[in-house]
Design an enzyme around this catalytic site. Structure first.
Site, mmCIF file in Angstrom:
data_model
loop_
_atom_site.group_PDB
_atom_site.id
_atom_site.type_symbol
_atom_site.label_atom_id
_atom_site.label_comp_id
_atom_site.label_asym_id
_atom_site.label_seq_id
_atom_site.Cartn_x
_atom_site.Cartn_y
_atom_site.Cartn_z
ATOM 1 N N LYS A 126 0.824 -1.306 0.292
ATOM 2 C CA LYS A 126 -0.128 0.105 -0.097
ATOM 3 C C LYS A 126 0.770 1.265 0.027
ATOM 4 C CE LYS A 126 -4.390 1.080 0.065
ATOM 5 N NZ LYS A 126 -5.609 0.190 -0.294
ATOM 6 N N ASP A 166 -7.214 4.384 -4.363
ATOM 7 C CA ASP A 166 -7.725 4.251 -3.188
ATOM 8 C C ASP A 166 -8.312 5.744 -2.857
ATOM 9 O OD1 ASP A 166 -7.778 2.331 -0.671
ATOM 10 O OD2 ASP A 166 -7.561 4.246 0.292
HETATM 11 P P1 NDP Z 1 -12.807 8.078 -2.857
HETATM 12 O O1 NDP Z 1 -11.869 9.092 -2.673
HETATM 13 O O2 NDP Z 1 -13.588 7.775 -4.129
HETATM 14 O O3 NDP Z 1 -13.975 8.443 -1.772
HETATM 15 C C1 NDP Z 1 -13.931 8.395 -0.681
HETATM 16 C C2 NDP Z 1 -15.273 8.785 0.211
HETATM 17 O O4 NDP Z 1 -15.337 8.712 1.502
HETATM 18 C C3 NDP Z 1 -15.353 10.544 0.034
HETATM 19 O O5 NDP Z 1 -16.892 10.654 -0.424
HETATM 20 C C4 NDP Z 1 -14.848 11.041 1.075
HETATM 21 O O6 NDP Z 1 -15.345 12.267 1.239
HETATM 22 C C5 NDP Z 1 -15.105 10.182 2.211
HETATM 23 N N1 NDP Z 1 -14.219 10.071 2.884
HETATM 24 C C6 NDP Z 1 -13.149 9.756 3.067
HETATM 25 N N2 NDP Z 1 -12.362 9.876 4.229
HETATM 26 C C7 NDP Z 1 -13.150 10.672 4.788
HETATM 27 C C8 NDP Z 1 -13.084 11.025 6.415
HETATM 28 N N3 NDP Z 1 -11.741 10.932 7.039
HETATM 29 N N4 NDP Z 1 -14.297 11.302 6.931
HETATM 30 C C9 NDP Z 1 -15.310 11.441 6.221
HETATM 31 N N5 NDP Z 1 -15.347 11.178 4.967
HETATM 32 C C10 NDP Z 1 -14.425 10.686 4.329
HETATM 33 O O7 NDP Z 1 -12.199 6.771 -2.401
HETATM 34 P P2 NDP Z 1 -12.862 5.000 -2.462
HETATM 35 O O8 NDP Z 1 -14.405 5.085 -2.738
HETATM 36 O O9 NDP Z 1 -11.955 4.487 -3.648
HETATM 37 O O10 NDP Z 1 -12.498 4.522 -1.157
HETATM 38 C C11 NDP Z 1 -13.331 4.509 0.055
HETATM 39 C C12 NDP Z 1 -13.002 3.219 0.972
HETATM 40 O O11 NDP Z 1 -12.909 1.965 0.169
HETATM 41 C C13 NDP Z 1 -11.371 3.493 1.539
HETATM 42 O O12 NDP Z 1 -11.650 2.847 2.885
HETATM 43 C C14 NDP Z 1 -10.655 2.564 0.688
HETATM 44 O O13 NDP Z 1 -9.555 2.220 1.248
HETATM 45 C C15 NDP Z 1 -11.530 1.402 0.496
HETATM 46 N N6 NDP Z 1 -11.374 0.514 -0.752
HETATM 47 C C16 NDP Z 1 -11.246 1.226 -1.974
HETATM 48 C C17 NDP Z 1 -10.958 0.346 -3.123
HETATM 49 C C18 NDP Z 1 -11.046 1.098 -4.619
HETATM 50 O O14 NDP Z 1 -10.935 0.023 -5.506
HETATM 51 N N7 NDP Z 1 -11.054 2.261 -4.845
HETATM 52 C C19 NDP Z 1 -10.806 -1.214 -2.949
HETATM 53 C C20 NDP Z 1 -11.098 -1.607 -1.529
HETATM 54 C C21 NDP Z 1 -11.350 -0.790 -0.456
HETATM 55 P P3 NDP Z 1 -14.666 13.876 1.149
HETATM 56 O O15 NDP Z 1 -14.460 13.857 -0.489
HETATM 57 O O16 NDP Z 1 -15.660 14.707 1.657
HETATM 58 O O17 NDP Z 1 -12.980 13.411 1.919
HETATM 59 O O1 2IT Z 2 -8.102 -1.556 -0.690
HETATM 60 C C1 2IT Z 2 -7.812 -1.953 -1.757
HETATM 61 O O2 2IT Z 2 -7.903 -3.184 -2.193
HETATM 62 C C2 2IT Z 2 -7.751 -0.895 -2.826
HETATM 63 N N1 2IT Z 2 -7.507 0.200 -2.832
HETATM 64 C C3 2IT Z 2 -7.535 -1.518 -4.421
HETATM 65 C C4 2IT Z 2 -6.208 -2.025 -4.467
HETATM 66 C C5 2IT Z 2 -5.728 -2.582 -6.019
HETATM 67 O O3 2IT Z 2 -4.664 -2.913 -6.118
HETATM 68 O O4 2IT Z 2 -6.771 -2.605 -6.754
#
Ligand code: NDP
Ligand code: 2IT
Length: 445
Positions: A126, A166
């Site tokens: 990561k 992420d």
């Molecule tokens: P994005 O950046 O696309 O979206 C994140 C969302 O969560 C935004 O709406 C953001 O709001 C909100 N957010 C983030 N941090 C905070 C915080 N500290 N307090 C309140 N709201 C918060 O990220 P993703 O959707 O890609 O990721 C979301 C989660 O999913 C994370 O935990 C990530 O690790 C996990 N994840 C993502 C994967 C992927 O493929 N993208 C795969 C597996 C897990 P704001 O814009 O206001 O900050």
């Molecule tokens: O938390 C996760 O699994 C991710 N942000 C996706 C990682 C990846 O390599 O696609």
């Protein structure tokens, strides 16, 4: 925890002071290993536990960049290459002001077991930075990404370490990162990053994969109780990549998601989320959740509390770590919520998980339920290596099959170790034993 496991945990705390999220992630895995070690004591021999909690390599670097006004900023960059037993390090990059070594380490540690569960031959890693993309122009984001990749490029490669997105890192950022990597290496190594654009090596379904996978996992859990998502009210947190596509798949399966959120508050839309409007506001305009409410009669914005205060049947936390605590769990249980599937990484606190498990509801830890994203990244690597491109239906069918397999291996492992229906034990035991067996085969390295 058994003495042998407790000692490893104490060592982790002593060696990684102040890194609470990392301690939390390690504790959850080690606690699950008690019945595994009791049955197979050799997993505690040859320093295996001590080795698995120590990253193979930690990289920390300066990221200097110039904003549109000509001012210089210095951010901190990280890449934690945690475990390469099963394949090249694989895991996303997070750009968020809260990022520090402990957060990247917790994410890298979780990624080891998640990636093992996918069965696709990927190790765990990561990275990220404390850079905040909010409010920055495209040109500023580009210059930041170029500076970040200038250092990162020395450490990654299609067979070495393959980053992706992420929080705060989506298609735009992956584009700038890939452009700089290609320029520095003079090589079109498409497989060095995943989450690429469709015109330059990306895979169909990667954008949707994490959210879709989370909902498919929830559906599989419900099926074990002869139920389905049809007609269920769902609370979703977040309004980013994972949240949006969790809402999309839930709607396709006949459920009614009624909330989403960002750091400015949460929206309740009792009529059901208008997904086209949400995508317009968040994906196209990069706006705030209030911009949705101003255009959607009947929707309301709540700036205090969390979506978990809304009575629902299913909760899908899809924003960030520790966003669902014991009070939220109590509120959800009181309103009759019977399913929680984590789209985010470690969104439920240990106390919340304890409450869900004590109540006997269906609870899926993120390392199982959100594995669809990284699984589809591995499918993207596979297409890149074969210089081929699958259509949407082919990629989605593979994702669906992988999520079903992950669900079934969690169920089987929970049964093997004596706690049927415990998806935390199931995911940790199934992921750990795969990595541990290969580490033993590779010797003490
Ligand atoms: P994005 O950046 O696309 O979206 C994140 C969302 O969560 C935004 O709406 C953001 O709001 C909100 N957010 C983030 N941090 C905070 C915080 N500290 N307090 C309140 N709201 C918060 O990220 P993703 O959707 O890609 O990721 C979301 C989660 O999913 C994370 O935990 C990530 O690790 C996990 N994840 C993502 C994967 C992927 O493929 N993208 C795969 C597996 C897990 P704001 O814009 O206001 O900050
Ligand atoms: O938390 C996760 O699994 C991710 N942000 C996706 C990682 C990846 O390599 O696609």
């Amino acid at each position: 925890m058994q003495d042998v496991v407790e000692k490893v945990y104490e060592q982790v705390v002593a060696r990684n002071r102040g890194e609470e999220e990392f301690h939390q992630a390690v504790r959850e895995v080690l606690e699950s290993l008690d019945p595994v070690i009791a049955k197979h004591p050799h997993y505690a021999e040859d320093g295996l536990l001590e080795r698995i909690v120590e990253p193979e390599r930690q990289i920390m670097f300066r990221v200097p960049w110039v904003d549109d006004a000509g001012q210089v900023h210095v951010n901190r960059g990280f890449r934690i290459e945690f475990n390469s037993a099963l394949g090249p390090y694989k895991g996303g990059l997070r750009f968020h002001p809260s990022v520090n070594a402990g957060i990247i380490k917790f994410l890298g540690f979780e990624q080891i077991f998640k990636n093992a569960l996918t069965g696709q031959g990927i190790g765990g890693g990561k990275g990220g930075s404390d850079f905040d993309p909010h409010g920055r122009s495209d040109a500023e984001v580009m210059r930041f990404c170029q500076s970040f990749m200038t250092e990162l490029s020395r450490h990654i490669g299609p067979d070495t370490d393959v980053p992706a997105g992420d929080i705060g890192v989506g298609g735009r950022e992956i584009g700038y990162l890939f452009g700089q990597y290609k320029r520095l290496r003079n090589s079109y190594d498409a497989g060095v990053l995943t989450g690429k654009g469709l015109a330059w090596g990306g895979s169909l379904v990667r954008t949707e994969a994490t959210g879709y996978g989370t909902v498919l996992f929830a559906q599989s859990m419900l099926a074990t109780r002869g139920d389905s998502l049809e007609g269920k009210r769902i609370a979703v947190s977040g309004a980013g990549n994972v949240a949006i596509y969790a809402i999309e798949k839930a709607q396709q399966l006949g459920a009614r998601p009624i909330t989403f959120s960002d750091s400015s508050g949460y929206v309740v839309d009792e009529a059901g989320v208008d997904l086209e409007l949400l995508k317009q506001v968040k994906e196209v305009e990069r706006g705030r959740v209030a911009d949705y409410v101003s255009r959607r009669p009947g929707a309301r914005l709540v700036t205090e509390g969390r979506p978990w205060d809304v009575p629902v049947d299913v909760a899908l936390p899809c924003a960030t770590q520790n966003e669902l605590d014991a009070d939220s769990a109590t509120a959800l249980l009181r309103s009759g919520c019977a399913v929680v599937a984590e789209g985010a990484n470690m969104p439920c606190t240990p106390q919340a998980i304890e409450a869900f498990q004590a109540a006997g509801i269906l609870y899926a830890p993120g390392k199982a339920s959100n594995a669809g994203g990284v699984a589809t990244s591995a499918l993207e690597m596979e297409q890149n290596a074969g210089r081929t491109r699958w259509d949407f239906a082919t990629a989605e069918a593979k994702l669906t099959g992988i999520m079903a397999d992950i669900h079934d291996s969690c169920v089987a492992a929970a049964e093997t170790y004596g706690r049927p229906g415990d998806y935390v034990l199931g995911a940790n035991a199934a992921g750990f034993t795969q990595v541990a067996d290969v580490m033993i085969a590779h010797g003490i390295v």
